[in-house]
Design a protein around this motif. Structure first.
Motif, PDB file in Angstrom:
ATOM      1  N   PRO A  80       0.836  -1.207   0.063  1.00  0.00           N
ATOM      2  CA  PRO A  80       0.268   0.068   0.229  1.00  0.00           C
ATOM      3  C   PRO A  80       0.731   1.249   0.081  1.00  0.00           C
ATOM      4  N   LEU A  81       0.587   2.576  -0.642  1.00  0.00           N
ATOM      5  CA  LEU A  81       1.160   3.438  -0.978  1.00  0.00           C
ATOM      6  C   LEU A  81       0.002   4.448  -0.807  1.00  0.00           C
ATOM      7  N   GLU A  82      -0.979   4.875  -0.747  1.00  0.00           N
ATOM      8  CA  GLU A  82      -1.805   5.733  -0.675  1.00  0.00           C
ATOM      9  C   GLU A  82      -3.375   4.865  -0.790  1.00  0.00           C
ATOM     10  N   ASN A  86      -9.376   2.134   5.330  1.00  0.00           N
ATOM     11  CA  ASN A  86     -10.409   1.205   4.885  1.00  0.00           C
ATOM     12  C   ASN A  86     -10.387   0.731   2.935  1.00  0.00           C
ATOM     13  N   THR A  87      -9.650   1.757   2.675  1.00  0.00           N
ATOM     14  CA  THR A  87      -9.211   1.495   1.414  1.00  0.00           C
ATOM     15  C   THR A  87      -8.055   2.317   0.475  1.00  0.00           C
ATOM     16  N   GLY A 119     -10.845   2.852  -4.853  1.00  0.00           N
ATOM     17  CA  GLY A 119     -10.257   2.241  -3.789  1.00  0.00           C
ATOM     18  C   GLY A 119     -10.700   0.549  -3.452  1.00  0.00           C
ATOM     19  N   ALA A 120      -9.661  -0.181  -3.492  1.00  0.00           N
ATOM     20  CA  ALA A 120      -9.417  -1.306  -3.040  1.00  0.00           C
ATOM     21  C   ALA A 120     -10.252  -1.446  -1.675  1.00  0.00           C
ATOM     22  N   LEU A 151      -0.416   0.684 -13.996  1.00  0.00           N
ATOM     23  CA  LEU A 151      -1.801  -0.559 -13.902  1.00  0.00           C
ATOM     24  C   LEU A 151      -3.017   0.931 -13.300  1.00  0.00           C
ATOM     25  N   LEU A 152      -3.497   0.801 -14.121  1.00  0.00           N
ATOM     26  CA  LEU A 152      -4.858   1.409 -14.254  1.00  0.00           C
ATOM     27  C   LEU A 152      -5.883   0.862 -14.034  1.00  0.00           C
ATOM     28  N   GLY A 153      -6.171   0.329 -12.057  1.00  0.00           N
ATOM     29  CA  GLY A 153      -7.061  -0.955 -12.126  1.00  0.00           C
ATOM     30  C   GLY A 153      -8.624  -0.515 -12.091  1.00  0.00           C
ATOM     31  N   THR A 154      -9.627  -1.871 -12.145  1.00  0.00           N
ATOM     32  CA  THR A 154     -10.291  -0.952 -11.984  1.00  0.00           C
ATOM     33  C   THR A 154     -11.371  -2.418 -11.336  1.00  0.00           C
ATOM     34  N   GLU A 155     -10.874  -3.911 -10.987  1.00  0.00           N
ATOM     35  CA  GLU A 155     -11.022  -4.374 -10.148  1.00  0.00           C
ATOM     36  C   GLU A 155      -9.716  -5.433  -9.459  1.00  0.00           C
ATOM     37  N   ILE A 156     -10.629  -6.035  -8.212  1.00  0.00           N
ATOM     38  CA  ILE A 156      -9.820  -7.098  -7.409  1.00  0.00           C
ATOM     39  C   ILE A 156     -10.698  -8.360  -7.662  1.00  0.00           C
TER      40      ILE A 156
END
Length: 163
Positions: A80-82, A86-87, A119-120, A151-156
């Motif tokens: 984690p960086l930012e 919670n997310t 937010g994941a 990576l521009l993440g959309t899903e985990i």
């Protein structure tokens, strides 16, 4: 005329479908094929461990520009960086547990900087996960390490060996 339209549709539709297909990548896929013999199974460059010098991140290896803009799914561990309690909204994705925490970090082509705007959930990120999104060939400088991809993440997704 209708025959020509049908032929065009039959030829064109597979290209449209494949253009949107998500590539499932392994970490070795981020290394150009001609350079893969320089890395061990953990994605680390082979090193000379002689001497007492601190091991720094090796800046060897290239990225694969042909992956730029691809929709991908890649497994990894999250650093984690930012975010908040919670997310997580920005993180490093690395191929093995403890990478970037232990010295030396993997080379840039074995670290992905992930921006995950929605937010994941933190509790979803303790184990290896798949991150899905659009891969960019882009260098990102961070205190922990330099990365070769963003990576521009959309899903985990939950990780499973089947992919």
């Amino acid at each position: 005329m209708m025959k020509i339209i049908l032929i065009l549709l039959c030829c064109w539709l597979p290209f449209v479908a494949s253009a949107k297909e998500t590539l499932t990548l392994d970490w070795i896929d981020l290394i150009p094929e001609k350079e893969r013999q320089q890395y061990n199974q953990q994605g680390m460059p082979f090193m000379n461990h002689e001497g007492n010098q601190v091991a720094l991140q090796k800046r060897i290896g290239s990225i694969r520009p042909e992956l730029d803009g691809s929709e991908v799914k890649i497994p990894g561990f999250v650093i984690p960086l930012e975010g908040d309690e919670n997310t997580i909204t920005e993180f490093l994705l690395v191929p093995y547990f403890g990478a970037c925490i232990h010295v030396p970090p993997p080379p840039p082509n074995q670290i992905v900087y992930v921006k995950f705007p929605k937010g994941a959930p933190v509790q979803q990120l303790w184990d290896v996960v798949y991150v899905v999104g659009k891969l960019k060939v882009q260098t990102v400088e961070h205190d922990l390490a330099e990365t070769g991809y963003m990576l521009l993440g959309t899903e985990i997704e939950e990780y499973d060996d089947a992919g």
